[in-house]
Design a protein around this motif. Structure first.
Motif: not given
Length: 222
Positions: A7-8, A36, A39, A51, A53-55, A62, A66, A78
Motif C-alpha cells: 500500500v503506497d 486506505a 487497502a 500489509v 503500509l505507507d503512512h 496508515g 491500522t 502490518v
C-alpha cells in the motif's frame, strides 16, 4: 508463502516495493493499492497475511487504517513504511499493533532483513507450546536484524551477506568447511561469520554427530 499487500499512494514507489518483496523467498505480492479504502477492501476480500503500509496517504493515513484493522479483528500483520521519523508517530504505531517500522528511503537489503525477521517470527509462533526461552527468542526475532544495527568491528556487511547467501542456496544444512569452499574464504572466517549470523538470528544451527562422536555444526536458513 506469505501473501503481501503493498500500500503506497505513490504508484512508482508501490511498484518498487512490490518488486523488492517479490525477490524475497517465501513472500508473494498479491495486490498493490494506493489508498486506505482500497487497502481495507483488499483485506476484507481475504487471502492477505501481511500489509506493507505507507503512512502518508490521502484521506485516511496508515495509522488510522491500522487501528481500523485491529478494531475489526482482521487477521493480518502490518509493517509500516514511512518517512515520518517523529518519536510520537513511532510510539503510536507500536501501540496500534504495527510489528515493524521502516523509514524511507530504505534499501532492498534493509527491507529483506525486516521481512526475514518477520518470517522467522511467524515460524516460531507456529507451535502449540512455548516456554520462557521460546518467548524471549520470539520477541527478539524482530529486533535481531534491524538495519540500524551496526556491524561489529572486524566484520564486513558484504562478507556477511556472501556467507548468508551461500547458506541460503544450499539444499541442506552446511558446515563451516563447505561454506569456506563455496565462498572462497578461510575456514576460520567462515566460522566467525556463521556464528555471528546465527547469533543475529539469520541462520539456524543444528548439531550432527560424526563417526568419532564429536558434534559438527551445520547451518541453514530454515
Amino acid at each position: 508463502m506469505i501473501d503481501t499487500l503493498v500500500v503506497d499512494d505513490d504508484f512508482h514507489v508501490a511498484e518498487i516495493n512490490a518488486r523488492y518483496v517479490s525477490r524475497i523467498p517465501g513472500f508473494r505480492v498479491v495486490r498493490q493499492v494506493h489508498d486506505a479504502a482500497s487497502a481495507l477492501a483488499a483485506v476484507r476480500d481475504g487471502g492477505i497475511d501481511l500489509v506493507l503500509l505507507d503512512h502518508y496517504m490521502p484521506g485516511e493515513d496508515g495509522l488510522a487504517l491500522t487501528r481500523r484493522l485491529r478494531l475489526q479483528r482482521t487477521d493480518v500483520d502490518v509493517i509500516m513504511v514511512t518517512a515520518d521519523d517523529r518519536p510520537a508517530t513511532v510510539q503510536e504505531a507500536l501501540r496500534a499493533g504495527v510489528l515493524q517500522y521502516i523509514l524511507k528511503p530504505f534499501t532492498f537489503a534493509g527491507l529483506r532483513r525486516k521481512l526475514e525477521a518477520y518470517a522467522r517470527l511467524r515460524t516460531a509462533l507456529d507451535t502449540t507450546d512455548l516456554n520462557q526461552d521460546d518467548i524471549d527468542r520470539v520477541l527478539g526475532t524482530l529486533r535481531a536484524c534491524s538495519p540500524s544495527d551496526a556491524m561489529p568491528k572486524g566484520f564486513a556487511e558484504q562478507t556477511a551477506e556472501l556467507i548468508r547467501q551461500v547458506v541460503a542456496r544450499a539444499p541442506a544444512p552446511v558446515s563451516a568447511q563447505e561454506v569456506s569452499e563455496a565462498a572462497r574464504v578461510s575456514r576460520s572466517t567462515a566460522q566467525r561469520y556463521l556464528k555471528f549470523l546465527q547469533e543475529r538470528g539469520q541462520l539456524h544451527l543444528t548439531l550432527r554427530y560424526g563417526a568419532g562422536g564429536r558434534p559438527e555444526h551445520h547451518y541453514s536458513t530454515r
